[in-house]
Scaffold this active site. Structure first.
Site, short mmCIF file in Angstrom:
data_model
loop_
_atom_site.label_atom_id
_atom_site.label_comp_id
_atom_site.label_asym_id
_atom_site.label_seq_id
_atom_site.Cartn_x
_atom_site.Cartn_y
_atom_site.Cartn_z
N GLY A 83 13.99 0.56 -4.85
CA GLY A 83 14.61 -0.44 -3.96
C GLY A 83 13.59 -1.83 -3.81
O GLY A 83 14.22 -2.62 -3.89
N ASP A 100 7.24 4.69 -3.02
CA ASP A 100 7.94 5.40 -2.11
C ASP A 100 7.09 6.78 -1.78
O ASP A 100 8.02 7.52 -1.22
CB ASP A 100 9.42 5.57 -2.44
CG ASP A 100 9.68 6.48 -3.67
OD1 ASP A 100 8.43 6.66 -4.30
OD2 ASP A 100 10.71 6.75 -4.07
N CYS A 108 13.95 9.13 0.71
CA CYS A 108 15.43 8.32 0.72
C CYS A 108 16.49 9.35 0.25
O CYS A 108 17.66 9.15 0.70
CB CYS A 108 14.96 7.32 -0.48
SG CYS A 108 14.26 5.70 0.41
N CYS A 167 -13.85 3.80 7.91
CA CYS A 167 -13.06 3.87 6.93
C CYS A 167 -13.65 4.49 5.57
O CYS A 167 -14.53 4.00 5.12
CB CYS A 167 -12.14 2.70 6.52
SG CYS A 167 -10.85 2.69 5.12
N LYS A 179 12.99 2.69 -16.15
CA LYS A 179 13.11 1.46 -15.44
C LYS A 179 12.39 0.39 -15.74
O LYS A 179 12.84 -0.59 -15.75
CB LYS A 179 12.84 1.95 -13.90
CG LYS A 179 13.91 2.58 -13.26
CD LYS A 179 13.43 2.97 -11.67
CE LYS A 179 14.52 3.77 -10.98
NZ LYS A 179 14.09 4.21 -9.66
N ASP A 213 5.91 1.81 -13.55
CA ASP A 213 6.98 2.79 -12.80
C ASP A 213 7.12 4.13 -13.62
O ASP A 213 7.27 4.02 -15.04
CB ASP A 213 8.45 2.24 -12.58
CG ASP A 213 9.37 3.10 -11.72
OD1 ASP A 213 9.47 2.75 -10.49
OD2 ASP A 213 9.83 4.13 -12.15
N CYS A 238 -7.19 2.47 6.41
CA CYS A 238 -7.63 2.14 8.03
C CYS A 238 -6.42 2.60 8.92
O CYS A 238 -6.83 2.97 10.08
CB CYS A 238 -7.85 0.67 8.18
SG CYS A 238 -9.40 0.10 7.35
N SER A 266 22.39 7.08 -8.42
CA SER A 266 22.23 6.94 -7.11
C SER A 266 21.39 5.92 -6.96
O SER A 266 21.05 5.63 -5.80
CB SER A 266 21.81 8.47 -6.53
OG SER A 266 20.48 8.58 -6.95
N CYS A 279 -12.98 1.26 2.79
CA CYS A 279 -13.37 -0.23 3.05
C CYS A 279 -14.47 -0.23 4.07
O CYS A 279 -14.92 -1.28 4.80
CB CYS A 279 -12.21 -1.12 3.30
SG CYS A 279 -11.59 -0.95 5.12
ZN LIG Z 1 -10.02 0.77 5.16
#
Ligand SMILES: [Zn+2]
Length: 351
Positions: A45, A134, A191, A248, A90, A66, A178, A73, A251
């Site tokens: 999408g 997704d 979906c 985190c 795709k 991909d 984060c 569909s 990072c």
């Molecule tokens: Zn982070």
């Protein structure tokens, strides 16, 4: 009649004339786009409008990643594809379509799943990455690779009538873990189950492209440390401030090299339409399928080879439908037991 501009053919100058004339863009902006290398991960999408816009705006090199083939569909929202390419990988169908839309750029199709072990190789040398995925597991791998290599990542996500986007700049802004480190795919709707409105996809994708182009033109993107949340039901746009997490794992001040919140599963079952069982095989690198040999085995097993594309194939036998890409990614639908699916995969891969 178009003027001569160094570095561009007359055709290109005419093609891009309506954006080159913009005050903030100009010839120099167009040059920057032509030199740019962008990786788009996910060609569903979000990936459809993102890739169409970046291709036609003149990004010189687009790498498309991909693992899927086109399904009927998909067509209500994935406007890169038509009924003529159902069952095609795709990335292959997209590369062909994008090159028809703009023959002045280079498109690199990569028929792969993003995994912890290939994420860095996939994005190495790119100026930025657009997350049009997704599901969370590959997103975490991508985020980690982008932070490690210092490559900006433009995140977008959509479901039903809502969507969000943010621009992640390593060393400067929050990263995906984060603010979304606790999400996993089992806790998120898909979906296939709850659906998605094409309009929200176009909105979020266009915002991602606008952020990408700002970065490529050397301007400051608008969604740094900001999650833009959009809801079509009342057409509200909300900006949510995001704060970097000191601890985190990706990072923070003491990054930990242990695995992502979700491990890569080379074999998993996902939920398909109408509760049908769908089995996904994603080998973590190193497989290269010989399609001609594969066709013989499929036909020997009583399958119809429905699509013979360059980068993969689709096949069927009664209620069973499947696709396999040259990278070894296989998606199977219609088996009642996972044992049957695994047995077929083993038979095909060992070829
Ligand atoms: Zn982070």
């Amino acid at each position: 009649m178009s003027a001569r501009v160094a570095g561009f053919t007359e055709n290109e100058v005419e093609y891009y004339s309506r954006q080159m004339v913009m005050k903030d863009f100009g010839v120099e902006g167009q040059r920057r786009l032509k030199r740019a290398k962008v990786c788009i991960v996910g060609l569903g999408g979000l990936g459809s409008p993102v890739s169409i816009q970046l291709a036609t705006m003149g990004v010189g090199l687009l790498r498309l990643v991909d693992r899927d083939v086109v399904d009927v569909s998909n067509l209500h929202r994935q406007h890169l594809y038509g009924v003529d390419v159902i069952g095609y990988p795709k990335v292959e169908a997209a590369a062909e379509r994008l090159n028809k839309l703009n023959p002045h750029i280079t498109v690199e199709p990569m028929p792969l799943s993003v995994t912890p072990s290939n994420a860095e190789d996939l994005i190495k040398g790119m100026d930025l990455v657009v997350d049009c995925l997704d599901s969370m597991a590959p997103r975490y791998s991508l985020n980690r690779a982008c932070v490690k290599l210092g490559i900006p990542l433009i995140h977008g996500a959509v479901i039903t009538q809502i969507g969000n986007a943010t621009t992640i700049i390593p060393g400067e802004t929050v990263c995906l873990e984060c603010f979304q480190g606790g999400l996993d795919d089992d806790s998120l709707p898909s979906c296939a189950i709850v659906g998605v409105h094409p309009s929200i996809i176009s909105i979020v994708a266009s915002i991602q492209v606008s952020e990408a182009v700002k970065l490529l033109l050397g301007k400051t993107p608008s969604l740094r440390n900001t999650l833009l949340f959009c809801d079509l039901s009342d057409l509200s746009f909300e900006r949510i401030n995001l704060a970097r997490m000191e601890n985190c794992p990706v990072c923070g001040s003491q990054p930990r090299s242990n695995s992502s919140p979700i491990a890569h599963e080379p074999f998993q079952e996902i939920c398909g339409r109408e509760g049908r069982r769908v089995f996904v095989f994603e080998p973590d690198g190193g497989v290269n399928i010989d399609l001609k040999a594969l066709y013989r085995i499929l036909e020997g097993q009583g399958f119809n080879v429905d699509v013979r594309a360059k980068l993969g194939t689709s096949f069927s036998r009664g209620p069973v439908k499947g696709s396999i890409l040259v990278s070894g990614v296989m998606i199977l639908e219609g088996f009642n037991s996972s044992d049957d699916a695994v047995r077929l995969y083993d038979t095909l891969i060992k070829s």
